[in-house]
Design a protein around this motif. Structure first.
Motif, PDB file in Angstrom:
ATOM      1  N   ASP A  63       2.763   2.751  -9.559  1.00 21.91           N
ATOM      2  CA  ASP A  63       2.078   1.953  -8.541  1.00 21.91           C
ATOM      3  C   ASP A  63       2.290   2.537  -7.148  1.00 21.91           C
ATOM      4  N   LEU A 119      -0.522   4.351  -4.386  1.00 25.62           N
ATOM      5  CA  LEU A 119      -0.710   3.900  -3.005  1.00 25.62           C
ATOM      6  C   LEU A 119      -0.600   5.028  -1.993  1.00 25.62           C
ATOM      7  N   LYS A 152      -9.011   3.184  -3.324  1.00 28.86           N
ATOM      8  CA  LYS A 152      -7.895   4.083  -3.585  1.00 28.86           C
ATOM      9  C   LYS A 152      -8.006   5.317  -2.694  1.00 28.86           C
ATOM     10  N   HIS A 187      -6.159  -1.714   4.053  1.00 26.37           N
ATOM     11  CA  HIS A 187      -4.998  -2.463   3.579  1.00 26.37           C
ATOM     12  C   HIS A 187      -3.820  -2.208   4.508  1.00 26.37           C
ATOM     13  N   ASN A 190       2.104  -5.261   0.168  1.00 25.56           N
ATOM     14  CA  ASN A 190       0.835  -4.552   0.362  1.00 25.56           C
ATOM     15  C   ASN A 190      -0.274  -5.588   0.399  1.00 25.56           C
TER      16      ASN A 190
END
Length: 233
Positions: free
Chosen positions: A80, A84, A161, A205, A220
């Motif tokens: 994960d 990011l 992404k 984000h 996040n």
């Protein structure tokens, strides 16, 4: 009898004027490796001072790796974090019983990285996170608690992404010197470079780092658009 022409004296300036040099320029010297360019005349020091300075370019690259015998939950957490950070690279597992410092420095040099996130699992229940700046340091060691992977959470958001995050810190990071150092390391590792080839040129984000009871909490959040909520009536 023919008349004589009056003699006019040419001006002194015309007499002293030099003719332009129409000769061909000198050919460069030929060597075994090709033609050698002529060295231009040295420019004055003032010209060098006025030259434009090249802009700074962030070339930060982060290596993410883990120790052997890591549990599946901690491995998913590492995946994960890797998803990011578009400027991060993944490498094979490192044996934690050996000298971790020398092994990580060699990996960072081979992969052309300047920072490292090393997930070390001990006794298959305790997870330690190393944040390393290579080659001269510093390094910070964290004991990871309250682990929640993306598969366990709901409403995880759908930010793109590879987009660049906004980093926010609580005011506690500016109170003591060691927290200031941790803040600077987090900024260099988690901030995506602007001109990275895998990064998207916008922010959607936010990474939130806060200190509560001596623990660093990481969140996040997706940054919503006004169009998602509709226009006000």
């Amino acid at each position: 009898m023919a008349k004589k022409r009056k003699r006019t004296d040419a001006p002194a300036e015309a007499a002293g004027a030099e003719k332009p040099d129409d000769s061909a320029p000198a050919r460069p010297e030929r060597t075994l490796f090709g033609f050698k360019d002529l060295v231009p005349d040295a420019e004055p020091a003032s010209a060098g001072a006025e030259a434009a300075v090249a802009p700074f370019r962030n070339r930060e690259k982060v290596l993410i790796t883990c120790s052997r015998r890591i549990t599946y939950r901690y491995r998913h957490l590492m995946q994960d974090v890797l998803s990011l950070l578009p400027h991060a690279k993944k490498d094979s597992k490192v044996e934690s019983k050996q000298s971790k410092g020398n092994a990580l420095n060699e990996l960072l040099e081979l992969r052309s990285c300047s920072s490292c996130l090393f997930f070390e699992c001990r006794k298959q229940k305790d997870l330690y996170l190393w944040m390393v700046k290579s080659p001269g340091g510093p390094s910070v060691k964290f004991l990871v608690n309250a682990v929640h992977t993306m598969e366990e959470l709901k409403l995880t958001g759908n930010h793109l992404k590879g987009s660049r995050p906004l980093l926010t810190f609580s005011t506690n990071f500016d109170e003591q010197p060691h927290w200031k150092l941790v803040k600077e390391m987090i900024t260099q590792i988690f901030a995506t470079p602007k001109d990275h080839r895998k990064a998207k040129p916008f922010h959607d984000h936010v990474f939130v780092f806060s200190i509560v009871d001596g623990h660093v909490w990481f969140r996040n959040y997706q940054k919503p658009n006004l169009a998602d909520f509709g226009s006000p009536q």
